[in-house]
Scaffold this motif. Sequence first.
Motif, PDB file in Angstrom:
ATOM      1  N   ARG A   1     -31.263 -17.618 -56.405  1.00 20.82           N
ATOM      2  CA  ARG A   1     -30.302 -16.731 -55.751  1.00 20.82           C
ATOM      3  C   ARG A   1     -28.932 -16.846 -56.407  1.00 20.82           C
ATOM      4  NH1 ARG A   1     -31.966 -13.693 -51.082  1.00 20.82           N
ATOM      5  NH2 ARG A   1     -34.186 -14.084 -51.114  1.00 20.82           N
ATOM      6  N   ASN A   2     -28.184 -15.793 -56.285  1.00 20.71           N
ATOM      7  CA  ASN A   2     -26.825 -15.770 -56.796  1.00 20.71           C
ATOM      8  C   ASN A   2     -25.962 -16.683 -55.928  1.00 20.71           C
ATOM      9  OD1 ASN A   2     -24.354 -15.177 -57.856  1.00 20.71           O
ATOM     10  ND2 ASN A   2     -24.429 -12.986 -57.418  1.00 20.71           N
ATOM     11  N   PRO A   3     -25.249 -17.655 -56.504  1.00 18.13           N
ATOM     12  CA  PRO A   3     -24.440 -18.570 -55.688  1.00 18.13           C
ATOM     13  C   PRO A   3     -23.266 -17.894 -54.998  1.00 18.13           C
ATOM     14  CG  PRO A   3     -24.276 -19.130 -58.027  1.00 18.13           C
ATOM     15  CD  PRO A   3     -25.271 -18.038 -57.900  1.00 18.13           C
ATOM     16  N   ASP A   4     -22.904 -16.672 -55.424  1.00 20.79           N
ATOM     17  CA  ASP A   4     -21.814 -15.959 -54.751  1.00 20.79           C
ATOM     18  C   ASP A   4     -22.193 -15.598 -53.312  1.00 20.79           C
ATOM     19  OD1 ASP A   4     -20.317 -16.112 -57.032  1.00 20.79           O
ATOM     20  OD2 ASP A   4     -20.922 -14.122 -57.755  1.00 20.79           O
ATOM     21  N   LEU A   5     -23.487 -15.539 -53.004  1.00 21.86           N
ATOM     22  CA  LEU A   5     -23.912 -15.192 -51.645  1.00 21.86           C
ATOM     23  C   LEU A   5     -23.600 -16.299 -50.642  1.00 21.86           C
ATOM     24  CD1 LEU A   5     -27.386 -13.566 -52.363  1.00 21.86           C
ATOM     25  CD2 LEU A   5     -25.234 -12.436 -51.831  1.00 21.86           C
ATOM     26  N   ASN A   6     -23.229 -17.483 -51.118  1.00 20.92           N
ATOM     27  CA  ASN A   6     -22.903 -18.588 -50.208  1.00 20.92           C
ATOM     28  C   ASN A   6     -21.626 -18.344 -49.434  1.00 20.92           C
ATOM     29  OD1 ASN A   6     -25.169 -19.983 -51.021  1.00 20.92           O
ATOM     30  ND2 ASN A   6     -24.076 -21.118 -52.605  1.00 20.92           N
ATOM     31  N   VAL A   7     -20.712 -17.580 -50.002  1.00 18.51           N
ATOM     32  CA  VAL A   7     -19.422 -17.360 -49.353  1.00 18.51           C
ATOM     33  C   VAL A   7     -19.253 -15.937 -48.831  1.00 18.51           C
ATOM     34  CG1 VAL A   7     -18.248 -19.182 -50.626  1.00 18.51           C
ATOM     35  CG2 VAL A   7     -18.364 -16.889 -51.597  1.00 18.51           C
ATOM     36  N   VAL A   8     -20.285 -15.115 -48.894  1.00 17.10           N
ATOM     37  CA  VAL A   8     -20.218 -13.726 -48.446  1.00 17.10           C
ATOM     38  C   VAL A   8     -20.369 -13.682 -46.934  1.00 17.10           C
ATOM     39  CG1 VAL A   8     -21.418 -11.507 -48.522  1.00 17.10           C
ATOM     40  CG2 VAL A   8     -21.088 -12.807 -50.604  1.00 17.10           C
TER      41      VAL A   8
ATOM     42  N   GLN B   1     -22.626  -6.949 -45.237  1.00 17.32           N
ATOM     43  CA  GLN B   1     -21.728  -6.474 -46.278  1.00 17.32           C
ATOM     44  C   GLN B   1     -22.271  -5.166 -46.826  1.00 17.32           C
ATOM     45  OE1 GLN B   1     -20.982  -9.192 -49.417  1.00 17.32           O
ATOM     46  NE2 GLN B   1     -19.118  -8.147 -50.012  1.00 17.32           N
TER      47      GLN B   1
END
Length: 176
Positions: free
Chosen positions: A138-145, A149
């Motif tokens: 998974r894209n690690p950017d999804l941890n802070v989303v 969205q």
Amino acid sequence: MSNSHLFLQAGFLREPLTNGIGRVIVQLQRITFKFCKYNGASNGVREFLESDLLDFANGNPGIVVYVKPRRHHSPNITAEYLNGERQVISLHNFTRDEVNKWVKFLRTQSGNPFIRFRKMSQTVNPSIQGTWTPFTNRNPDLNVVEFPQEMLSHPVNLPRTATEHLQEIFRRQQGV
């Protein structure tokens, strides 16, 4: 962390977890209630037998239920499973609800003794890449989303799937 795991037998998972594929076979074969008719420590067991035992027996026709009154003995449940294992639980001064919870617990168990697993995962063909999880690629950017969205839920912004790519290649070959 507690040291209670030190007293458990260590081992590996012995059989594949296939119970439930197709249909579930209840592993509890026989359950025996032993209690005293007069002792106060058996009140919860007697209340369970008077009010909930018939519902349990009707709901589980594959489980044989024995009721054995014993004078001057502490109440207990003996559960016998299809694999030959037995489990005895003391019900000394338990309430009716606690007895009901223990009966449901014993009904859903497999009968295998509790063991401390030597490894967290067991496989026939071990991988050198490590254990896979759903979050591995998974894209690690999804941890802070913060969800929901708009960018992730709108179908226009989703990347093309392999099926859609193949369908486009097929259309080009057909000349459509």
